[in-house]
Design a protein around this motif. Structure first.
Motif, PDB file in Angstrom:
ATOM      1  N   HIS A   6       0.740  -1.274   0.097  1.00 34.92           N
ATOM      2  CA  HIS A   6       0.169  -0.220  -0.542  1.00 34.92           C
ATOM      3  C   HIS A   6       0.971   1.301  -0.086  1.00 34.92           C
ATOM      4  O   HIS A   6       2.114   1.119   0.935  1.00 34.92           O
ATOM      5  N   VAL A   7       0.761   2.081  -0.994  1.00 35.13           N
ATOM      6  CA  VAL A   7       1.591   3.353  -0.724  1.00 35.13           C
ATOM      7  C   VAL A   7       0.936   4.774  -1.009  1.00 35.13           C
ATOM      8  O   VAL A   7      -0.491   4.135  -1.514  1.00 35.13           O
ATOM      9  N   LEU A   8       1.186   5.242  -0.160  1.00 33.37           N
ATOM     10  CA  LEU A   8       0.681   6.371   0.411  1.00 33.37           C
ATOM     11  C   LEU A   8       1.175   7.802  -0.195  1.00 33.37           C
ATOM     12  O   LEU A   8       2.699   7.946   0.423  1.00 33.37           O
ATOM     13  N   LEU A   9       1.043   7.993  -1.422  1.00 29.55           N
ATOM     14  CA  LEU A   9       1.396   8.624  -2.095  1.00 29.55           C
ATOM     15  C   LEU A   9       1.339  10.153  -2.208  1.00 29.55           C
ATOM     16  O   LEU A   9       0.211  10.487  -2.268  1.00 29.55           O
ATOM     17  N   ASN A  10       1.641  11.312  -2.001  1.00 29.24           N
ATOM     18  CA  ASN A  10       1.565  12.963  -2.126  1.00 29.24           C
ATOM     19  C   ASN A  10       2.589  12.951  -2.712  1.00 29.24           C
ATOM     20  O   ASN A  10       3.448  13.678  -2.844  1.00 29.24           O
ATOM     21  N   ILE A  39      -1.956   2.065  -5.117  1.00 27.94           N
ATOM     22  CA  ILE A  39      -1.564   3.760  -4.364  1.00 27.94           C
ATOM     23  C   ILE A  39      -2.851   4.467  -4.245  1.00 27.94           C
ATOM     24  O   ILE A  39      -3.513   4.592  -5.222  1.00 27.94           O
ATOM     25  N   ASP A  40      -2.291   4.849  -3.020  1.00 32.81           N
ATOM     26  CA  ASP A  40      -3.377   6.284  -2.832  1.00 32.81           C
ATOM     27  C   ASP A  40      -2.561   7.108  -3.135  1.00 32.81           C
ATOM     28  O   ASP A  40      -1.717   8.262  -2.389  1.00 32.81           O
ATOM     29  N   ASP A  41      -3.232   8.362  -4.200  1.00 37.00           N
ATOM     30  CA  ASP A  41      -2.735   9.106  -4.230  1.00 37.00           C
ATOM     31  C   ASP A  41      -3.798  10.708  -4.321  1.00 37.00           C
ATOM     32  O   ASP A  41      -3.609  11.528  -4.367  1.00 37.00           O
ATOM     33  N   GLU A  42      -4.534  10.759  -3.603  1.00 33.56           N
ATOM     34  CA  GLU A  42      -5.629  10.974  -3.403  1.00 33.56           C
ATOM     35  C   GLU A  42      -5.886  12.424  -2.708  1.00 33.56           C
ATOM     36  O   GLU A  42      -6.525  12.543  -1.454  1.00 33.56           O
ATOM     37  N   SER A  57      -6.769  -1.479   4.635  1.00 35.84           N
ATOM     38  CA  SER A  57      -6.173  -2.285   3.361  1.00 35.84           C
ATOM     39  C   SER A  57      -5.328  -3.600   4.067  1.00 35.84           C
ATOM     40  O   SER A  57      -5.937  -3.982   5.166  1.00 35.84           O
ATOM     41  N   GLU A  58      -5.096  -4.813   3.079  1.00 37.02           N
ATOM     42  CA  GLU A  58      -5.113  -5.849   3.065  1.00 37.02           C
ATOM     43  C   GLU A  58      -3.440  -5.467   2.993  1.00 37.02           C
ATOM     44  O   GLU A  58      -3.542  -7.175   3.327  1.00 37.02           O
ATOM     45  N   ALA A  59      -2.114  -4.860   2.958  1.00 39.35           N
ATOM     46  CA  ALA A  59      -1.310  -4.375   2.810  1.00 39.35           C
ATOM     47  C   ALA A  59      -0.102  -4.924   3.674  1.00 39.35           C
ATOM     48  O   ALA A  59      -0.798  -5.001   5.325  1.00 39.35           O
TER      49      ALA A  59
END
Length: 83
Positions: A6-10, A39-42, A57-59
């Motif tokens: 799970h990528v938390l992207l800013n 990828i969460d880029d929101e 998430s199941e990450a």
């Protein structure tokens, strides 16, 4: 079963901007390595909502990609997860 990421992207953070880090680029990198990724880029959503998505998430692996605030928020959340 493959490891899930799970990528938390800013993508608006200075480092991400300087390196041209984008959702599409990360999807390509993970895909080329045959790795399952969400990828969460929101960045328009509040960080609390994004962290809730991370919790659900199941990450097995959390990746923080962005600035100091992104890394700190992800680290705090990851330390509370029991996986």
């Amino acid at each position: 079963m493959p490891t899930r990421y799970h990528v938390l992207l800013n993508s608006r953070a200075g480092t991400a901007l300087a390196h041209g880090t984008t959702r599409e680029g990360l999807e390509r990198l993970f895909g080329d390595a045959h790795l399952a990724v969400d990828i969460d880029d929101e960045t328009h959503r509040p960080i609390e909502a994004r962290l809730e998505r991370l919790r659900r998430s199941e990450a097995e692996v959390i990746v923080a990609a962005g600035g100091d605030g992104t890394v700190t928020a992800a680290e705090f959340e990851a330390s509370a997860l029991k996986r």
